[in-house]
Write a protein that holds these residues in place. Structure first.
Motif, PDB file in Angstrom:
ATOM      1  N   SER A 591      34.429  -3.128  -2.982  1.00  0.00           N
ATOM      2  CA  SER A 591      34.592  -1.979  -3.883  1.00  0.00           C
ATOM      3  C   SER A 591      36.006  -2.021  -4.470  1.00  0.00           C
ATOM      4  CB  SER A 591      34.326  -0.677  -3.119  1.00  0.00           C
ATOM      5  OG  SER A 591      35.482   0.097  -3.028  1.00  0.00           O
ATOM      6  N   ALA A 592      36.111  -1.652  -5.750  1.00  0.00           N
ATOM      7  CA  ALA A 592      37.388  -1.808  -6.454  1.00  0.00           C
ATOM      8  C   ALA A 592      38.541  -1.029  -5.810  1.00  0.00           C
ATOM      9  CB  ALA A 592      37.222  -1.448  -7.926  1.00  0.00           C
ATOM     10  N   PRO A 593      38.348   0.267  -5.495  1.00  0.00           N
ATOM     11  CA  PRO A 593      39.477   0.987  -4.892  1.00  0.00           C
ATOM     12  C   PRO A 593      39.943   0.350  -3.578  1.00  0.00           C
ATOM     13  CG  PRO A 593      37.768   2.516  -5.560  1.00  0.00           C
ATOM     14  CD  PRO A 593      37.198   1.143  -5.721  1.00  0.00           C
ATOM     15  N   VAL A 594      39.010  -0.230  -2.847  1.00  0.00           N
ATOM     16  CA  VAL A 594      39.382  -0.887  -1.596  1.00  0.00           C
ATOM     17  C   VAL A 594      40.155  -2.176  -1.901  1.00  0.00           C
ATOM     18  CG1 VAL A 594      38.471  -2.027   0.483  1.00  0.00           C
ATOM     19  CG2 VAL A 594      37.430   0.100  -0.337  1.00  0.00           C
ATOM     20  N   ALA A 595      39.620  -2.942  -2.851  1.00  0.00           N
ATOM     21  CA  ALA A 595      40.260  -4.220  -3.188  1.00  0.00           C
ATOM     22  C   ALA A 595      41.660  -4.012  -3.779  1.00  0.00           C
ATOM     23  CB  ALA A 595      39.377  -4.979  -4.185  1.00  0.00           C
ATOM     24  N   LEU A 596      41.915  -2.812  -4.300  1.00  0.00           N
ATOM     25  CA  LEU A 596      43.189  -2.575  -4.986  1.00  0.00           C
ATOM     26  C   LEU A 596      44.142  -1.679  -4.201  1.00  0.00           C
ATOM     27  CD1 LEU A 596      41.599  -2.099  -8.490  1.00  0.00           C
ATOM     28  CD2 LEU A 596      43.163  -3.945  -7.883  1.00  0.00           C
ATOM     29  N   LYS A 597      43.709  -1.312  -2.994  1.00  0.00           N
ATOM     30  CA  LYS A 597      44.491  -0.331  -2.228  1.00  0.00           C
ATOM     31  C   LYS A 597      45.901  -0.833  -1.908  1.00  0.00           C
ATOM     32  CE  LYS A 597      44.743   3.463   0.486  1.00  0.00           C
ATOM     33  NZ  LYS A 597      46.149   3.450   0.802  1.00  0.00           N
ATOM     34  N   SER A 598      46.025  -2.051  -1.454  1.00  0.00           N
ATOM     35  CA  SER A 598      47.372  -2.502  -1.060  1.00  0.00           C
ATOM     36  C   SER A 598      48.275  -2.683  -2.282  1.00  0.00           C
ATOM     37  CB  SER A 598      47.312  -3.771  -0.207  1.00  0.00           C
ATOM     38  OG  SER A 598      46.486  -4.717  -0.815  1.00  0.00           O
ATOM     39  N   LEU A 599      47.688  -3.059  -3.411  1.00  0.00           N
ATOM     40  CA  LEU A 599      48.471  -3.150  -4.649  1.00  0.00           C
ATOM     41  C   LEU A 599      48.972  -1.753  -5.038  1.00  0.00           C
ATOM     42  CD1 LEU A 599      49.440  -4.875  -7.088  1.00  0.00           C
ATOM     43  CD2 LEU A 599      47.266  -4.300  -8.208  1.00  0.00           C
ATOM     44  N   ALA A 600      48.075  -0.772  -4.921  1.00  0.00           N
ATOM     45  CA  ALA A 600      48.447   0.613  -5.243  1.00  0.00           C
ATOM     46  C   ALA A 600      49.592   1.070  -4.343  1.00  0.00           C
ATOM     47  CB  ALA A 600      47.245   1.536  -5.082  1.00  0.00           C
ATOM     48  N   ASP A 601      49.451   0.824  -3.052  1.00  0.00           N
ATOM     49  CA  ASP A 601      50.497   1.259  -2.106  1.00  0.00           C
ATOM     50  C   ASP A 601      51.836   0.626  -2.442  1.00  0.00           C
ATOM     51  OD1 ASP A 601      48.671   2.794  -0.838  1.00  0.00           O
ATOM     52  OD2 ASP A 601      48.289   1.388   0.809  1.00  0.00           O
ATOM     53  N   ARG A 602      51.778  -0.657  -2.774  1.00  0.00           N
ATOM     54  CA  ARG A 602      53.016  -1.360  -3.096  1.00  0.00           C
ATOM     55  C   ARG A 602      53.691  -0.729  -4.321  1.00  0.00           C
ATOM     56  NH1 ARG A 602      57.618  -3.447  -2.077  1.00  0.00           N
ATOM     57  NH2 ARG A 602      58.098  -5.566  -2.735  1.00  0.00           N
ATOM     58  N   ALA A 603      52.903  -0.464  -5.361  1.00  0.00           N
ATOM     59  CA  ALA A 603      53.461   0.098  -6.592  1.00  0.00           C
ATOM     60  C   ALA A 603      53.989   1.514  -6.372  1.00  0.00           C
ATOM     61  CB  ALA A 603      52.404   0.085  -7.692  1.00  0.00           C
ATOM     62  N   ILE A 604      53.218   2.308  -5.640  1.00  0.00           N
ATOM     63  CA  ILE A 604      53.637   3.694  -5.382  1.00  0.00           C
ATOM     64  C   ILE A 604      54.978   3.720  -4.654  1.00  0.00           C
ATOM     65  CG2 ILE A 604      53.071   5.736  -3.985  1.00  0.00           C
ATOM     66  CD1 ILE A 604      50.090   5.152  -4.713  1.00  0.00           C
ATOM     67  N   GLY A 605      55.120   2.786  -3.702  1.00  0.00           N
ATOM     68  CA  GLY A 605      56.378   2.688  -2.956  1.00  0.00           C
ATOM     69  C   GLY A 605      57.527   2.299  -3.878  1.00  0.00           C
ATOM     70  N   LEU A 606      57.306   1.305  -4.704  1.00  0.00           N
ATOM     71  CA  LEU A 606      58.379   0.815  -5.577  1.00  0.00           C
ATOM     72  C   LEU A 606      58.884   1.887  -6.542  1.00  0.00           C
ATOM     73  CD1 LEU A 606      57.115  -2.768  -6.528  1.00  0.00           C
ATOM     74  CD2 LEU A 606      59.219  -2.210  -5.272  1.00  0.00           C
ATOM     75  N   VAL A 607      57.975   2.651  -7.111  1.00  0.00           N
ATOM     76  CA  VAL A 607      58.398   3.608  -8.143  1.00  0.00           C
ATOM     77  C   VAL A 607      58.741   4.982  -7.553  1.00  0.00           C
ATOM     78  CG1 VAL A 607      56.954   2.395  -9.824  1.00  0.00           C
ATOM     79  CG2 VAL A 607      56.095   4.491  -8.750  1.00  0.00           C
ATOM     80  N   GLN A 608      58.683   5.077  -6.216  1.00  0.00           N
ATOM     81  CA  GLN A 608      59.022   6.322  -5.505  1.00  0.00           C
ATOM     82  C   GLN A 608      58.193   7.508  -5.996  1.00  0.00           C
ATOM     83  OE1 GLN A 608      63.306   6.937  -5.277  1.00  0.00           O
ATOM     84  NE2 GLN A 608      63.673   4.727  -5.092  1.00  0.00           N
ATOM     85  N   LEU A 609      56.923   7.234  -6.220  1.00  0.00           N
ATOM     86  CA  LEU A 609      56.059   8.278  -6.779  1.00  0.00           C
ATOM     87  C   LEU A 609      55.981   9.509  -5.876  1.00  0.00           C
ATOM     88  CD1 LEU A 609      52.793   7.693  -8.681  1.00  0.00           C
ATOM     89  CD2 LEU A 609      52.857   9.468  -6.959  1.00  0.00           C
ATOM     90  N   VAL A 610      55.803   9.273  -4.585  1.00  0.00           N
ATOM     91  CA  VAL A 610      55.645  10.402  -3.668  1.00  0.00           C
ATOM     92  C   VAL A 610      56.937  11.215  -3.602  1.00  0.00           C
ATOM     93  CG1 VAL A 610      55.073  11.081  -1.304  1.00  0.00           C
ATOM     94  CG2 VAL A 610      53.956   9.089  -2.337  1.00  0.00           C
ATOM     95  N   GLU A 611      58.070  10.494  -3.473  1.00  0.00           N
ATOM     96  CA  GLU A 611      59.357  11.177  -3.366  1.00  0.00           C
ATOM     97  C   GLU A 611      59.643  11.999  -4.621  1.00  0.00           C
ATOM     98  OE1 GLU A 611      58.613   8.123  -2.848  1.00  0.00           O
ATOM     99  OE2 GLU A 611      59.593   7.269  -1.094  1.00  0.00           O
ATOM    100  N   LEU A 612      59.366  11.427  -5.789  1.00  0.00           N
ATOM    101  CA  LEU A 612      59.766  12.101  -7.022  1.00  0.00           C
ATOM    102  C   LEU A 612      58.801  13.189  -7.460  1.00  0.00           C
ATOM    103  CD1 LEU A 612      61.134   9.039  -9.041  1.00  0.00           C
ATOM    104  CD2 LEU A 612      62.449  10.952  -8.114  1.00  0.00           C
ATOM    105  N   THR A 613      57.519  13.015  -7.186  1.00  0.00           N
ATOM    106  CA  THR A 613      56.543  14.002  -7.689  1.00  0.00           C
ATOM    107  C   THR A 613      56.026  14.927  -6.589  1.00  0.00           C
ATOM    108  OG1 THR A 613      54.601  12.644  -7.246  1.00  0.00           O
ATOM    109  CG2 THR A 613      55.698  12.317  -9.371  1.00  0.00           C
ATOM    110  N   GLY A 614      56.269  14.569  -5.351  1.00  0.00           N
ATOM    111  CA  GLY A 614      55.740  15.379  -4.259  1.00  0.00           C
ATOM    112  C   GLY A 614      54.235  15.216  -4.072  1.00  0.00           C
TER     113      GLY A 614
END
Ligand code: G6P
Ligand code: ZN
Length: 622
Positions: A591-614
């Motif tokens: 499934s696509a979301p599963v196949a892309l999960k680690s890529l998503a996590d990597r990108a979210i970490g790099l751009v500090q999405l959680v820290e900046l947007t809450g």
């Protein structure tokens, strides 16, 4: 408002209503209202703003906007007022009142022919078709009352967009000029004391709002149906619809596409009316969010034997599922396509329509499309097909209007003719040069045509070649572009901008070699901000998305794009587009979301999405 429009004669059931005796042309003083800058697809605001309810300064919001629009159109038309304009909406809350207000402003400004569909409702693609071909000529413009896939009703969105003479959304030059004008406006014209016209009158009925301006009620379906008949083989589809083993389901999401689906799928092609769901337009879209994606079209997704993430629900019995399912958005230009137990991503759907061009008469007649395009954040699935078929290919900024130029004819631009043209976007938009908008129903008819073609040798009683078969075969041939999108809706604008700036500073302009490893094996190898120079008119559009290029643990290329939505009405929506190419057939079933999960996590970490947007999770994954 006094007076009445009184009927003067009866021609069949088409009446002609004379100018009300009490109506007078008025020039009403007004002041500029800030913020009338149209976005990707028209001006969208909360409906209360349009109604002038939230603030007395906004009392004439619709009038101000329409007067600014008309002034701009007139200036563009060599100083002459336009003669023919169509006014139609997607049926959302305030649709009918807005049509009445707009008709009065158009009439007072001297627009001679105002066309309004019976019931006031038309899908965006149908408006585009009518602008282009009605009366054997064309209207000079269309005013479309829609906020597309945004919810409607009190507290929700309303919008107005303008389409020019070829039926395409007005370009940035026009909308910028409109905005400028709206900041200078000092009065608008309207007809005072002119009663409402009857939107439900029979097509052909006319209302004289001034001695020189007439509103004509038109048949919403006529031109659109003709255009679709020129794209597809309706007779063959009618026959195919009779197969007992072929069934469809169409979800209108209570938007403008519903009546068109009924007219075409049921009345023209003969599918049973049970094939339709939510095809009655409602002012609040039945309280649903009329965006055909995995999250908001949940009911259809389930009906098609799919889990909410788009993967097949193993407990569903495939034989009992519809062969083909589709959903449209509020104004009928977007589409979601699914087969039994098989969600087709918009990017894949586009690539597959391209590869199967022979199944679609509009393309087959010309020996295939002469040009294809996708928006930059869409996956590269189309690119590889275009390359294999040796068709000119374009990657454009998000927004359908960028495709329009490429569909121009040689005569217009003195350059190449790319028609017939095929194009689409990851945001569930697909279409061709048959009109100048994306077209939800067209996408469904394209898939019916593909299924007809791949089943031309399937005898009755034998199992049909399914959507899933078509999709899997395609991946086998070209590889699979795993794709999905995370949306973070209603993020605080400042926070969203900070995140985009961080990507610019640290990655686009920064040094990638100093980025620490996070143990995932996914490496950022490139970053750029997308800008586009139109090959036809040479105009440049910048800041169209931040593109991060990765190499995954297996050395395969992957990509993440960040972009802020241009269609919201409050706050910011961050879109994160994820894509990874996979050649290995044995891995295509994931499934696509599963196949892309680690890529998503990597990108979210790099751009500090959680820290900046809450936000620690997206509002939508599709
Ligand atoms: C509208 C336009 C599309 C565009 C989409 C992007 O639907 O007609 O051409 O792809 O907006 O929306 P977004 O919210 O991502 O800016
Ligand atoms: Zn739409």
């Amino acid at each position: 408002r006094g007076g009445s429009l009184s009927p003067t004669n009866n021609n069949g059931n088409k009446w002609h209503y004379q100018l009300a005796a009490s109506a007078t042309l008025a020039e009403v003083p007004t002041t500029p209202i800030p913020g009338m800058k149209p976005g990707t697809s028209g001006l969208r605001k909360k409906v209360e703003v349009w109604q002038g309810k939230d603030d007395t300064a906004n009392k004439y919001y619709v009038e101000n906007f329409i007067q600014s629009l008309l002034d701009t159109a007139q200036a563009n038309n060599g100083g002459e007022m336009l003669q023919t304009i169509i006014v139609a909406g997607d049926g959302r809350y305030f649709n009918d009142q807005a049509i009445q207000i707009i008709c009065r402003v158009l009439a007072a400004n001297g627009v001679e022919n105002i066309w309004v569909p019976q019931g006031g409702i038309m899908s965006t693609p149908a408006v585009s078709a009518a602008i282009r071909t009605r009366d054997g000529g064309a209207a000079q413009g269309g005013i479309i009352l829609t906020a597309s896939h945004n919810p409607g009703g009190p507290g929700e969105d309303f919008g107005i967009k303008y389409n020019e003479g070829y039926g395409q959304p007005a370009g940035e030059e026009f909308t910028d000029a409109l905005y400028e004008r709206s900041m200078k406006i000092s009065s608008f014209k309207t007809m005072e004391g002119s009663p409402d016209i009857d939107l439900n009158a029979a097509p052909g009925t006319t209302f004289s709002l001034t001695p020189t301006s007439t509103v004509t009620i038109i048949d919403p379906f006529a031109e659109y149906l003709e255009v679709l008949k020129s794209c597809f083989d309706f007779d063959a589809m009618k026959d195919f619809a009779k197969r007992p083993d072929f069934s469809i389901v169409f979800d209108g999401m209570h938007g403008a596409g519903g009546p068109f689906a009924r007219r075409i799928l049921v009345e023209e092609l003969g599918f049973p009316k049970e094939s339709l769901m939510r095809c009655d337009p409602r002012p609040d879209f039945g309280k649903c969010h009329p965006d055909p994606n995995l999250t908001y079209a949940a009911e259809l997704v389930k009906k098609m034997g799919l889990k909410p993430d788009g993967s097949a629900d193993e407990s569903a019995i495939v034989e009992d599922l519809p062969t083909l399912g589709a959903a449209n958005d509020g104004d009928g230009d977007r589409n979601l396509i699914a087969g039994a137990g098989c969600f087709v991503t918009p990017s894949d759907s586009l690539a597959m329509i391209c590869d199967n061009w022979k199944a679609i008469p509009h393309f087959a007649r010309a020996g295939g499309p002469k040009g294809v395009a996708r928006s930059m954040p869409s996956s590269a699935a189309l690119d590889v097909v275009a390359e294999a078929l040796n068709i000119p290919f374009f990657s454009t900024p998000t927004g359908w209007k960028f495709f329009g130029n490429l569909m121009g004819s040689k005569e217009q631009f003195g350059k190449r003719d790319y028609t017939p043209f095929l194009c689409g976007e990851e945001s569930f938009g697909t279409g061709s040069d048959h009109i100048r908008e994306k077209d939800g129903l067209w996408a469904m008819l394209a898939w019916i045509s593909i299924l007809m073609d791949v089943n031309k040798d399937t005898p009755p009683g034998q199992p049909l070649v399914s959507v899933r078969d078509v999709v899997e075969k395609h991946w086998e041939k070209y590889g699979r572009h795993f794709y999905c999108r995370y949306d973070y809706e209603a993020v605080e604008s400042d926070a969203a901008n900070k995140m985009m700036d961080l990507i610019r500073d640290q990655f686009v302009n920064g040094d990638l070699s100093t980025i620490p490893d996070d143990g995932s094996g996914i490496k950022l190898v490139g970053a750029e901000e997308f800008s586009y120079t139109d090959p036809v008119d040479g105009s440049t559009t910048s800041k169209q998305g931040l593109v991060l290029s990765f190499v995954d643990g297996n050395g395969e290329p992957a990509r993440v794009v960040f972009r802020l939505s241009g269609t919201g009405s409050a706050g910011a929506t961050i879109r994160m587009y994820l894509e990874r190419y996979e050649q290995d057939t044995s891995k295509h079933g994931e499934s696509a979301p599963v196949a892309l999960k680690s890529l998503a996590d990597r990108a979210i970490g790099l751009v500090q999405l959680v820290e900046l947007t809450g936000r620690d999770s997206p509002s939508v994954i599709t």
